[in-house]
Design a protein around this motif. Structure first.
Motif, mmCIF file in Angstrom:
data_model
loop_
_atom_site.group_PDB
_atom_site.id
_atom_site.type_symbol
_atom_site.label_atom_id
_atom_site.label_comp_id
_atom_site.label_asym_id
_atom_site.label_seq_id
_atom_site.Cartn_x
_atom_site.Cartn_y
_atom_site.Cartn_z
ATOM 1 N N ILE A 123 8.913 11.097 -0.368
ATOM 2 C CA ILE A 123 8.228 10.506 0.792
ATOM 3 C C ILE A 123 8.659 11.201 2.086
ATOM 4 C CG2 ILE A 123 7.911 8.378 2.118
ATOM 5 C CD1 ILE A 123 6.389 8.493 -0.589
ATOM 6 N N GLY A 171 -2.177 4.838 0.749
ATOM 7 C CA GLY A 171 -1.211 5.806 0.224
ATOM 8 C C GLY A 171 -0.630 6.606 1.384
ATOM 9 N N GLY A 217 2.273 6.789 2.711
ATOM 10 C CA GLY A 217 3.629 7.340 2.635
ATOM 11 C C GLY A 217 4.467 6.933 3.835
ATOM 12 N N TYR A 230 0.338 10.258 9.232
ATOM 13 C CA TYR A 230 -0.981 10.334 9.886
ATOM 14 C C TYR A 230 -1.287 9.072 10.678
ATOM 15 C CZ TYR A 230 -1.508 14.693 7.524
ATOM 16 O OH TYR A 230 -1.304 15.990 7.123
ATOM 17 N N ASP A 263 0.943 1.133 0.828
ATOM 18 C CA ASP A 263 1.621 1.985 -0.167
ATOM 19 C C ASP A 263 2.430 1.085 -1.096
ATOM 20 O OD1 ASP A 263 3.096 4.294 -1.407
ATOM 21 O OD2 ASP A 263 2.245 5.388 0.283
ATOM 22 N N LEU A 264 3.142 1.693 -2.026
ATOM 23 C CA LEU A 264 3.940 0.945 -3.003
ATOM 24 C C LEU A 264 5.190 0.356 -2.324
ATOM 25 C CD1 LEU A 264 3.645 3.677 -5.757
ATOM 26 C CD2 LEU A 264 2.476 1.468 -5.777
ATOM 27 N N ILE A 268 0.592 -2.385 -1.782
ATOM 28 C CA ILE A 268 -0.681 -2.242 -2.480
ATOM 29 C C ILE A 268 -0.494 -1.368 -3.711
ATOM 30 C CG2 ILE A 268 -1.393 -0.157 -1.247
ATOM 31 C CD1 ILE A 268 -4.169 -1.145 -1.124
ATOM 32 N N ASP A 269 -1.253 -1.647 -4.759
ATOM 33 C CA ASP A 269 -1.494 -0.652 -5.794
ATOM 34 C C ASP A 269 -2.914 -0.174 -5.527
ATOM 35 O OD1 ASP A 269 -2.202 0.870 -7.927
ATOM 36 O OD2 ASP A 269 -1.373 -0.486 -9.453
ATOM 37 N N TYR A 270 -3.045 1.026 -4.996
ATOM 38 C CA TYR A 270 -4.376 1.432 -4.517
ATOM 39 C C TYR A 270 -5.377 1.618 -5.646
ATOM 40 C CZ TYR A 270 -3.106 6.492 -5.159
ATOM 41 O OH TYR A 270 -2.746 7.710 -5.645
ATOM 42 N N SER A 279 -5.430 10.235 2.754
ATOM 43 C CA SER A 279 -4.958 11.600 2.986
ATOM 44 C C SER A 279 -4.063 12.050 1.843
ATOM 45 C CB SER A 279 -4.181 11.650 4.310
ATOM 46 O OG SER A 279 -3.538 12.893 4.434
ATOM 47 N N ASN A 280 -4.444 13.138 1.232
ATOM 48 C CA ASN A 280 -3.618 13.737 0.169
ATOM 49 C C ASN A 280 -3.299 12.746 -0.946
ATOM 50 O OD1 ASN A 280 -3.334 16.357 1.399
ATOM 51 N ND2 ASN A 280 -2.035 15.369 2.927
ATOM 52 N N GLN A 325 -4.643 13.112 -6.735
ATOM 53 C CA GLN A 325 -3.738 12.533 -7.728
ATOM 54 C C GLN A 325 -4.495 11.736 -8.786
ATOM 55 O OE1 GLN A 325 -0.243 11.662 -4.340
ATOM 56 N NE2 GLN A 325 -1.322 9.950 -5.228
HETATM 57 C C1 SAM Z 1 1.148 13.044 -1.622
HETATM 58 S S1 SAM Z 1 1.633 11.534 -0.877
HETATM 59 C C2 SAM Z 1 0.559 11.501 0.534
HETATM 60 C C3 SAM Z 1 1.190 10.783 1.693
HETATM 61 C C4 SAM Z 1 0.338 10.823 2.987
HETATM 62 N N1 SAM Z 1 -0.915 10.115 2.836
HETATM 63 C C5 SAM Z 1 0.091 12.244 3.425
HETATM 64 O O1 SAM Z 1 -1.061 12.662 3.534
HETATM 65 O O2 SAM Z 1 1.073 12.954 3.690
HETATM 66 C C6 SAM Z 1 0.898 10.337 -1.970
HETATM 67 C C7 SAM Z 1 1.155 8.898 -1.564
HETATM 68 O O3 SAM Z 1 0.455 8.051 -2.468
HETATM 69 C C8 SAM Z 1 1.291 6.938 -2.756
HETATM 70 N N2 SAM Z 1 0.848 6.326 -4.028
HETATM 71 C C9 SAM Z 1 0.831 6.918 -5.259
HETATM 72 N N3 SAM Z 1 0.337 6.046 -6.165
HETATM 73 C C10 SAM Z 1 0.037 4.905 -5.502
HETATM 74 C C11 SAM Z 1 -0.527 3.647 -5.893
HETATM 75 N N4 SAM Z 1 -0.866 3.397 -7.160
HETATM 76 N N5 SAM Z 1 -0.707 2.707 -4.943
HETATM 77 C C12 SAM Z 1 -0.356 2.943 -3.645
HETATM 78 N N6 SAM Z 1 0.173 4.116 -3.209
HETATM 79 C C13 SAM Z 1 0.363 5.083 -4.135
HETATM 80 C C14 SAM Z 1 2.667 7.546 -2.819
HETATM 81 O O4 SAM Z 1 3.704 6.574 -2.707
HETATM 82 C C15 SAM Z 1 2.611 8.492 -1.628
HETATM 83 O O5 SAM Z 1 2.984 7.858 -0.439
#
Ligand code: SAM
Length: 333
Positions: free
Chosen positions: A140, A170, A172, A176, A193-194, A219-221, A236-237, A241
């Motif tokens: 993070i 998500g 982080g 942003y 986020d988690l 949240i669990d997105y 964002s980003n 995934q």
């Molecule tokens: C690559 S980071 C991107 C962080 C930020 N948005 C950025 O653009 O720099 C991915 C983010 O997704 C979050 N994430 C992954 N799986 C998730 C889920 N099921 N629910 C919520 N957040 C999740 C991670 O904890 C992390 O903060």
């Protein structure tokens, strides 16, 4: 000179140069040297390493211009200016968590052929999402250290007028959300986020003096609602995934959370239409395969089509300023 041989050996030896950097970051060499120049034996003792191994590592660090060894200081090593600025944890410009994440990721990357054979991730993604707290912190904070350098490009690239309520799905560490809040004084944001991530987010928001403007939500997105009557949903980003099925579900919930006229912004790295470039995006796509179950990089056109299928209108695509990232934006009818 055999250019083809030189090119191939450079590629094949490519990973060697990163490894001493990862090892020094993991062992804590840069922070130890921030306290003052030290000989290899002293560092080996302090960092629980062998003296022979430490000598070799530090000498490679000198060759890589991360360290110097001054004969006048009796063979003591010190950080170069670049290492002090970018690799010590006390520096405001540090990238040390990000470098440690790159070191961690070099392990699944070394199993790329396995990921290609199986078509799926070769690492337990739960490790970086909270099961291993040290890994999660590196992940993070590392994403933040890397992303914050270009984060101000996002608010310059989207219409901010009239924005009052938004979420960063998500989000982080809040990189942003912080950039948007600084650019749009009326805007209040929630970073979703988690659970284990959000302690880091709150500390980051507090350090930027934005506690009243940015809050957090667990949240669990993949499953949960993003809110209601929002002006802005930022992703964002995150969508690289996830599979198309999860992306469609997330975009559908983004639409439901927006007021009519509200906007979704999907920011990330996208491959070009024939999928063979840019080079970084093709590598990012492989990283998504090795690291994220179901993850893959898309073209901007593919992401725009997913937004269209999710009921959005006014779908646009383009670069996010000079950040190197691109985005798809779309409006809820
Ligand atoms: C690559 S980071 C991107 C962080 C930020 N948005 C950025 O653009 O720099 C991915 C983010 O997704 C979050 N994430 C992954 N799986 C998730 C889920 N099921 N629910 C919520 N957040 C999740 C991670 O904890 C992390 O903060």
């Amino acid at each position: 000179m055999d250019i083809a041989f030189m090119t191939l050996s450079r590629l094949a030896f490519g990973y060697w140069e990163g490894q001493p950097l990862y090892a020094m970051a993991e062992l804590g060499v840069f922070d130890a040297l921030a306290e003052g120049p030290a000989r290899a034996a002293t560092l080996a003792d302090r960092l629980a390493a062998s003296t022979d191994g430490m000598v070799r590592l530090l000498d490679a660090g000198v060759a890589l211009r991360l360290l110097t060894r001054d004969p006048e200081t009796d063979g003591r090593y010190r950080n170069t200016e670049m290492a002090t600025k970018l690799l010590t944890s006390g520096s405001p410009d540090t990238l040390i968590h990000w470098v440690r994440v790159m070191g961690r990721w070099s392990r699944p990357w070394s199993r790329l052929a396995d990921a290609v054979r199986s078509g799926t991730t070769v690492e337990d993604q739960g490790l970086r999402l909270g099961d291993d707290p040290a890994y999660m912190r590196d992940f993070i904070l590392g994403m933040h250290e890397y992303a914050r350098r270009g984060a101000a490009e996002l608010p310059s690239a989207i219409p901010l007028e009239g924005l009052r309520r938004g979420v960063d799905v998500g989000g982080g560490a809040g990189t942003y959300a912080i950039a948007l809040a600084n650019a749009a004084p009326e805007l209040k944001l929630t970073v979703l986020d988690l659970t284990p991530v959000l302690d880091i987010t709150r500390a980051m928001v507090d350090a930027h003096g934005l506690t009243g403007r940015i809050d957090t939500g667990v949240i669990d997105y993949r499953l949960d609602r993003f809110g209601e009557d929002l002006d802005l949903v930022l992703m964002s980003n995150v969508l690289h995934q996830e599979s198309d099925t999860v992306c469609l579900s997330m975009l559908g919930r983004a639409r439901d959370a927006l007021r009519p006229g509200g906007r979704v912004v999907v920011q990330g790295h996208f491959v070009q239409p024939d999928r063979t470039g840019p080079l970084f995006a093709t590598l990012h796509n492989l990283s998504a395969l090795a690291l994220w179950s179901g993850g893959h990089s898309r073209t901007l056109e593919e992401m725009a089509a997913l937004a269209g299928r999710s009921g959005f209108t006014e779908v646009t695509t383009g670069p996010v300023g000079k950040s190197g990232l691109s985005m798809v934006t779309a409006v809820r009818a």
